[in-house]
Design an enzyme around this catalytic site. Sequence first.
Site, short mmCIF file in Angstrom:
data_model
loop_
_atom_site.label_atom_id
_atom_site.label_comp_id
_atom_site.label_asym_id
_atom_site.label_seq_id
_atom_site.Cartn_x
_atom_site.Cartn_y
_atom_site.Cartn_z
N HIS A 1 -1.37 0.36 -9.94
CA HIS A 1 -2.05 -0.53 -8.99
C HIS A 1 -2.70 -1.72 -9.73
O HIS A 1 -3.87 -2.03 -9.52
CB HIS A 1 -3.10 0.22 -8.17
CG HIS A 1 -3.48 -0.52 -6.91
ND1 HIS A 1 -3.91 0.10 -5.76
CD2 HIS A 1 -3.50 -1.86 -6.63
CE1 HIS A 1 -4.18 -0.81 -4.83
NE2 HIS A 1 -3.94 -2.02 -5.35
N ARG B 1 0.86 -1.19 0.00
CA ARG B 1 0.00 0.00 0.00
C ARG B 1 0.89 1.23 0.00
O ARG B 1 1.91 1.27 0.70
CB ARG B 1 -0.91 0.02 1.23
CG ARG B 1 -2.12 -0.89 1.15
CD ARG B 1 -3.15 -0.42 0.11
NE ARG B 1 -4.34 -1.26 0.08
CZ ARG B 1 -4.53 -2.26 -0.79
NH1 ARG B 1 -3.62 -2.55 -1.69
NH2 ARG B 1 -5.66 -2.94 -0.77
P1 NDP Z 1 -1.63 -11.13 4.92
O1 NDP Z 1 -2.54 -10.59 5.97
O2 NDP Z 1 -1.73 -12.57 4.58
O3 NDP Z 1 -0.12 -10.84 5.32
C1 NDP Z 1 0.29 -9.60 5.82
C2 NDP Z 1 1.75 -9.73 6.27
O4 NDP Z 1 2.18 -8.46 6.75
C3 NDP Z 1 1.93 -10.74 7.42
O5 NDP Z 1 3.12 -11.44 7.28
C4 NDP Z 1 1.98 -9.83 8.63
O6 NDP Z 1 2.69 -10.36 9.74
C5 NDP Z 1 2.72 -8.64 8.06
N1 NDP Z 1 2.49 -7.45 8.88
C6 NDP Z 1 1.34 -6.84 9.17
N2 NDP Z 1 1.54 -5.81 10.01
C7 NDP Z 1 2.87 -5.78 10.26
C8 NDP Z 1 3.70 -4.97 11.08
N3 NDP Z 1 3.20 -3.97 11.80
N4 NDP Z 1 5.03 -5.24 11.10
C9 NDP Z 1 5.55 -6.26 10.38
N5 NDP Z 1 4.82 -7.08 9.59
C10 NDP Z 1 3.49 -6.84 9.53
O7 NDP Z 1 -1.90 -10.22 3.63
P2 NDP Z 1 -1.60 -10.58 2.10
O8 NDP Z 1 -0.25 -11.16 2.01
O9 NDP Z 1 -2.73 -11.34 1.54
O10 NDP Z 1 -1.67 -9.11 1.45
C11 NDP Z 1 -0.77 -8.11 1.85
C12 NDP Z 1 -1.19 -6.77 1.28
O11 NDP Z 1 -0.95 -6.71 -0.11
C13 NDP Z 1 -2.68 -6.44 1.40
O12 NDP Z 1 -3.03 -6.03 2.69
C14 NDP Z 1 -2.81 -5.34 0.38
O13 NDP Z 1 -2.57 -4.09 0.99
C15 NDP Z 1 -1.72 -5.64 -0.64
N6 NDP Z 1 -2.26 -6.01 -1.93
C16 NDP Z 1 -1.88 -5.33 -3.04
C17 NDP Z 1 -2.37 -5.66 -4.29
C18 NDP Z 1 -1.93 -4.96 -5.51
O14 NDP Z 1 -2.50 -5.19 -6.58
N7 NDP Z 1 -0.91 -4.12 -5.44
C19 NDP Z 1 -3.35 -6.75 -4.44
C20 NDP Z 1 -3.65 -7.43 -3.23
C21 NDP Z 1 -3.14 -7.07 -2.02
P3 NDP Z 1 2.19 -11.70 10.48
O15 NDP Z 1 2.54 -12.83 9.50
O16 NDP Z 1 3.00 -11.75 11.72
O17 NDP Z 1 0.71 -11.57 10.69
#
Ligand code: NDP
Length: 312
Positions: free
Chosen positions: A275, A227
């Site tokens: 995006h 994001r």
């Molecule tokens: P998940 O919820 O499966 O994974 C999120 C990851 O981020 C996890 O490993 C989580 O840690 C980590 N995380 C969250 N908060 C923190 C923090 N404060 N510090 C360190 N690590 C953190 O989400 P997805 O992988 O499915 O998707 C990730 C993001 O990708 C979405 O939220 C979206 O914003 C973006 N996206 C972008 C798209 C695009 O077209 N550009 C399309 C789809 C999604 P933990 O494993 O410990 O929970």
Amino acid sequence: MPAPALIFASNSDDPVAWGAALRALMPELEVRVWPETGRVEDVVAALVWRHPDGALNAFPNLKLVVNLGAGVDPIFADPHLPRNIPIVRLVDPELTRGMTEYVVLHVLALHRRLPELAEAQRAARWHYIHPADTRRTRVGLMGLGNLGGHAADMLARIGFQVSGWSRTPKQVAGVDCFHGRDQLPAFLKDCDIVVCLLPLTAATENLIDAGVFAHMRDGTAFVNAGRGRVVVDDALLAALDSGRVRHAVLDVFRDEPLPADHRYWRHPRVTMTPHNATAGYPETAAPQIVDNIRRVLAGQAPVNVVDRAAGY
Ligand code: NDP
């Protein structure tokens, strides 16, 4: 007993395609498109992307809210979001595969120095760059969830060294795992290419700032497909100008569409995509949605539930 109904509220997705994919698996489901709610008591599930504020409070029997995407930050923009109804996000195998395709495409382009070679070609300049040793090149994934984990696995299979950084501790085969703010500098210091696949939450907003870039090596390449608001734009521009970041690939931005006067548009070391790193598809996402509707109708907990406190 009336047929269960789903309310569809999105201005950027095709209700006909989603309705067809859902009804193919659950013929008894009625799909209604906001604002044509019909009898509000029949609605048990909502499939939404940037729905109107307060819209979900119209349905007294609502049991499930499905976010039409992997990133749930838009859903929390509704100040009247019902409190006790589970919110689930899409985990679509094709969306995941598409993101891995995007990450691999750009990691390989950065690894093989395509931006510099393209610039040299435009100047009719023979600019030999010896290929870097893949086995000694480390790619770091910020976010090791559904998307980051899948991309990490593919990058490791290509032959890169791979690190991952998450909020909570993790163990992933073939990936050197780090977690939490304390371990962020140790994660960053050995990476040649850093890929951000973090969600936007209160804890990640503006997380990638000047201090984070200062922990990277000189000449690190950076990809953001998580994001836009996770990155402080001025800090990234300063890191590009100083050479701390040699090239940035950006799919997501603080404001989308990005304003025409933003420096990113014309920066020689920025590659932009609008995006479109990946997308979900009704036919591959529908099984998970129908499974969750059946679960909540049977009184069971749905899967892929969003943790409201963590914001993802
Ligand atoms: P998940 O919820 O499966 O994974 C999120 C990851 O981020 C996890 O490993 C989580 O840690 C980590 N995380 C969250 N908060 C923190 C923090 N404060 N510090 C360190 N690590 C953190 O989400 P997805 O992988 O499915 O998707 C990730 C993001 O990708 C979405 O939220 C979206 O914003 C973006 N996206 C972008 C798209 C695009 O077209 N550009 C399309 C789809 C999604 P933990 O494993 O410990 O929970």
